[in-house]
Every structure is written in structure tokens, then in C-alpha cells.
Scaffold this motif. Structure first.
Motif, short mmCIF file in Angstrom:
data_model
loop_
_atom_site.label_atom_id
_atom_site.label_comp_id
_atom_site.label_asym_id
_atom_site.label_seq_id
_atom_site.Cartn_x
_atom_site.Cartn_y
_atom_site.Cartn_z
N TRP A 180 5.21 7.53 8.78
CA TRP A 180 5.32 8.97 8.98
C TRP A 180 6.57 9.52 8.31
O TRP A 180 6.55 10.61 7.71
N ILE A 181 7.66 8.79 8.40
CA ILE A 181 8.89 9.23 7.73
C ILE A 181 8.69 9.26 6.23
O ILE A 181 9.13 10.18 5.53
N ASN A 182 7.99 8.25 5.71
CA ASN A 182 7.71 8.23 4.27
C ASN A 182 6.85 9.42 3.86
O ASN A 182 7.07 10.02 2.79
N LEU A 183 5.90 9.80 4.70
CA LEU A 183 5.08 10.98 4.41
C LEU A 183 5.95 12.25 4.37
O LEU A 183 5.70 13.16 3.57
N ALA A 184 6.96 12.31 5.23
CA ALA A 184 7.87 13.46 5.21
C ALA A 184 8.65 13.52 3.90
O ALA A 184 8.89 14.60 3.34
N VAL A 185 9.05 12.35 3.40
CA VAL A 185 9.73 12.30 2.09
C VAL A 185 8.79 12.81 1.00
O VAL A 185 9.19 13.60 0.13
N LEU A 186 7.54 12.37 1.04
CA LEU A 186 6.57 12.79 0.02
C LEU A 186 6.26 14.29 0.13
O LEU A 186 6.01 14.95 -0.88
N GLY B 284 1.57 7.00 -6.60
CA GLY B 284 0.50 7.91 -7.01
C GLY B 284 0.87 9.36 -6.75
O GLY B 284 0.60 10.24 -7.58
N VAL B 285 1.47 9.62 -5.59
CA VAL B 285 1.88 10.99 -5.25
C VAL B 285 2.94 11.48 -6.24
O VAL B 285 2.85 12.61 -6.76
N PHE B 286 3.93 10.65 -6.52
CA PHE B 286 4.97 11.05 -7.47
C PHE B 286 4.39 11.31 -8.85
O PHE B 286 4.81 12.24 -9.55
N ALA B 287 3.43 10.49 -9.26
CA ALA B 287 2.80 10.67 -10.58
C ALA B 287 2.07 12.01 -10.65
O ALA B 287 2.15 12.72 -11.67
N ILE B 288 1.36 12.36 -9.58
CA ILE B 288 0.65 13.65 -9.55
C ILE B 288 1.63 14.81 -9.57
O ILE B 288 1.46 15.78 -10.32
N VAL B 289 2.68 14.71 -8.76
CA VAL B 289 3.67 15.79 -8.68
C VAL B 289 4.33 16.02 -10.03
O VAL B 289 4.45 17.17 -10.50
N ARG C 161 0.83 -1.21 0.00
CA ARG C 161 0.00 0.00 0.00
C ARG C 161 0.86 1.26 0.00
O ARG C 161 0.51 2.26 -0.63
N VAL C 162 1.98 1.21 0.70
CA VAL C 162 2.89 2.36 0.72
C VAL C 162 3.47 2.60 -0.66
O VAL C 162 3.55 3.75 -1.12
N LYS C 163 3.85 1.54 -1.35
CA LYS C 163 4.38 1.67 -2.70
C LYS C 163 3.34 2.29 -3.63
O LYS C 163 3.63 3.21 -4.41
N ALA C 164 2.10 1.78 -3.56
CA ALA C 164 1.04 2.27 -4.44
C ALA C 164 0.73 3.74 -4.16
O ALA C 164 0.60 4.56 -5.09
N PHE C 165 0.60 4.08 -2.87
CA PHE C 165 0.29 5.46 -2.50
C PHE C 165 1.42 6.40 -2.91
O PHE C 165 1.17 7.47 -3.50
#
Length: 238
Positions: A99-105, A32-37, A25-29
Motif C-alpha cells: 500500500w505504501i508503494n502504491l502511494a509512491v506510485l 511498468g507504471v514509471f514507464a507509462i508515466v 512482482r512489485v518491481k515489475a508493476f
């Protein structure tokens, strides 16, 4: 012979360990964020206002927007490559790691804004002070992007049971050098852009993006490592 840094036990399935979930799920989410950015970046490219017969001149006048777009497109792509390589090292996710992954995003989603500021500041007729501010803003955003990666590698060193089979704490420790380099040299690029020349600062940013592109698979495993004749140590195959 096993590396003494290897954790003695790893969960065969992260889902059966309390507080640890799968990475799918983390990979998919994240993808998706990178694709939008990376899609948002193109919104800064517009058809210029022009007189009849002056379209070519108008397009050429938009070169700052094209430059900012290309730099940022490559930059987001490099972040994605590093993120993709990172998740191959991880077998399970915890709340803290999420949470750390969200900071990266968060660092990634700021890129379209800093790109827009840079494109506007580089436009013909803009003030040199504005160019300095824009380059410093871009450099600071890139430097701050490195901070959660340092936290992430430090967390994985303390939680080796989350690592994929074959990945050692020694390998993770060696990778912490890359975000530290980014934090320092992006910061240096900002200082050069402010005190020396914004073009110098922008060149420094581009050099650092290339560095992270060449080391996205690790210091030893990527193209840079192959150029230097270094081998792989302590990480799983792609």
C-alpha cells in the motif's frame, strides 16, 4: 563485528514467511507504471499551429512545454532511480508495504497533470497569477510525493526482518532525512513561487530534483556522499 541494529534473524526466503512475499512482482508493476508515466509526458509536446514558413517561430514559442517536459522527465527518472535503490534494500513485501508503494506510485502518476498545468501557465501571454498557481501546484505535488517515503522508511525501521542482508535499521533511519528534506523544501519552493516570484519557486524545485538525483543511492553512497568524502555504511552492494 555485527551492528547491534542488525536484526538477529532474517528469512532466507520471504515467500516462506506468513504475510511476506517476494519483491519481483512489485518491481515489475512499479517499473511498468514509471514507464507509462514517463511516456505520457511526451504527449504534451505538439506540433504548433503556424503559417507557411512560420514553423520555426511556432516551435520556439513552445519553449514552456519543452521546459516542463525536461524538468518532469528528469523528475520521474529521479523518482524511479530512488525507487530502484529502495527495492534493493528490501527482501520481502507485506500488504502494508504494498500500500505504501502504491502511494509512491500515486505521486508519480500525478506528474503529467502538473506538467501540463505548468507548461500552459508558462506560455507567452499567460497571467502571472496563473504562473504562481502552476508552480505551487507542482511544488505541492512534489512535496506530497515525499510523504509516503517518510512512512515507508518508518515502516522498515519497525520491520527489520524485511530488509536485505547487510542493511541495518541505523542506515534506514539515516535515509528518512531525505524525504523530510523534500517535504520541507518543496513546500518552501511553493511558498517562494507564490509570495516572491514563480521563477524562484521553479528554480527551487529544480534544485531539489538535483538533490534527490545526487542522493538516490543514499546520503553517503551516492555522488553527493563521494563529493563530501563519506563512505558507505549499512547497505548492500549494488
Amino acid at each position: 563485528m555485527a551492528d547491534r541494529d542488525d536484526p538477529p534473524n532474517r528469512p532466507g526466503s520471504p515467500g516462506v514467511v506468513a504475510g511476506v512475499s517476494e519483491t519481483d512482482r512489485v518491481k515489475a508493476f512499479s517499473d511498468g507504471v514509471f514507464a507509462i508515466v514517463i511516456t505520457l509526458l511526451v504527449l504534451e509536446l505538439r506540433v504548433p499551429e503556424h503559417e507557411p514558413g512560420g514553423l520555426l517561430h511556432g516551435l520556439l514559442q513552445e519553449w514552456p512545454a519543452y521546459l516542463a517536459f525536461v524538468v518532469s522527465f528528469v523528475y520521474v527518472g529521479v523518482i524511479w532511480l530512488n525507487h530502484h535503490a529502495l527495492l534493493r534494500l528490501v527482501a520481502g513485501m507485506t500488504l502494508a508495504l504494498n500500500w505504501i508503494n502504491l502511494a509512491v506510485l500515486l505521486g508519480a502518476v500525478i506528474v503529467p497533470f502538473s506538467t501540463s498545468v505548468l507548461a500552459a501557465a508558462l506560455a507567452p501571454g499567460s497571467d502571472d497569477r496563473d504562473r504562481r498557481v502552476a508552480v505551487v501546484l507542482y511544488a505541492v505535488a512534489a512535496a506530497l510525493m515525499s510523504a509516503p517515503w517518510m512512512v515507508l522508511f518508518g515502516y522498515l525501521r519497525r520491520r527489520p526482518e524485511l530488509l536485505s542482508p547487510g542493511v541495518t535499521r541505523r542506515y534506514i533511519r539515516s535515509q528518512a532525512f531525505r524525504p523530510l528534506t523534500g517535504l520541507l523544501l518543496y513546500g518552501l519552493s511553493g511558498l517562494l513561487g507564490w509570495f516572491v516570484n514563480p521563477v524562484v519557486g521553479l528554480v527551487g524545485i529544480i534544485v531539489m530534483i538535483c538533490y534527490h538525483a545526487l542522493t538516490s543511492e543514499g546520503l553517503r553512497e551516492g555522488p553527493l556522499g563521494r563529493l563530501l568524502g563519506r563512505g558507505s555504511a549499512g547497505r548492500p552492494a549494488s
